[in-house]
Scaffold this motif. Structure first.
Motif, PDB file in Angstrom:
ATOM      1  N   SER A 282      42.061 -18.887  15.475  1.00 60.59           N
ATOM      2  CA  SER A 282      40.994 -17.928  15.761  1.00 60.59           C
ATOM      3  C   SER A 282      39.936 -17.988  14.669  1.00 60.59           C
TER       4      SER A 282
ATOM      5  N   SER B 220      47.877 -21.319  17.994  1.00 59.45           N
ATOM      6  CA  SER B 220      46.563 -20.724  18.237  1.00 59.45           C
ATOM      7  C   SER B 220      45.759 -20.761  16.946  1.00 59.45           C
TER       8      SER B 220
ATOM      9  N   GLU C  30      40.075 -14.443  10.513  1.00 54.26           N
ATOM     10  CA  GLU C  30      40.394 -15.819  10.890  1.00 54.26           C
ATOM     11  C   GLU C  30      41.890 -16.046  10.716  1.00 54.26           C
TER      12      GLU C  30
ATOM     13  N   GLU D  46      37.538 -15.805  14.810  1.00 54.95           N
ATOM     14  CA  GLU D  46      37.090 -14.410  14.765  1.00 54.95           C
ATOM     15  C   GLU D  46      37.705 -13.722  13.550  1.00 54.95           C
TER      16      GLU D  46
END
Length: 115
Positions: free
Chosen positions: A35, A33, A40, A37
């Motif tokens: 991210s 994964s 990070e 967001e």
């Protein structure tokens, strides 16, 4: 029948790309994964049936900015997550248009992540 052939062709192409590495340890490490967001993060997973030493593996973006992984061994099925500003992970992941590459210690491309 035409759709089945097309699906088979896509499968063959994707398999040939993912197995092109000459490093015997590279068969199982992939992006799990990513991210963009806050915070990070990038998570890797070992899909192989054996442990894999990630020493000197690199994660880079399209401009070849990134970081080198040091002193990490992943057991089979294990994951590791790198957070921004920890473990040497110090670059920004764009919310769109980002491409990341996972390279082994010999600079063979193991996996690609695109958002």
């Amino acid at each position: 029948m035409r759709q089945l052939f097309f699906i088979f062709l896509l499968f063959v192409i994707s398999c040939s790309d993912s197995t092109s590495s000459s490093n015997s340890n590279s068969d199982g490490v992939k992006f799990y994964s990513v991210s963009a967001e806050n915070p990070e993060s990038i998570t890797l997973i070992n899909f192989a049936d054996k442990e894999i030493d990630l020493h000197k593996y690199r994660i880079i973006d399209g401009s070849e900015l990134g970081f080198i992984i040091r002193d990490v061994v992943l057991n089979s099925g294990e994951t590791i997550t790198f957070y921004n500003d920890s473990n040497g992970f110090a670059f920004n992941i764009n919310n769109s248009g980002e491409t990341l590459f996972l390279l082994d210690s010999l600079a063979n491309k193991l996996d690609t992540w695109i958002n």
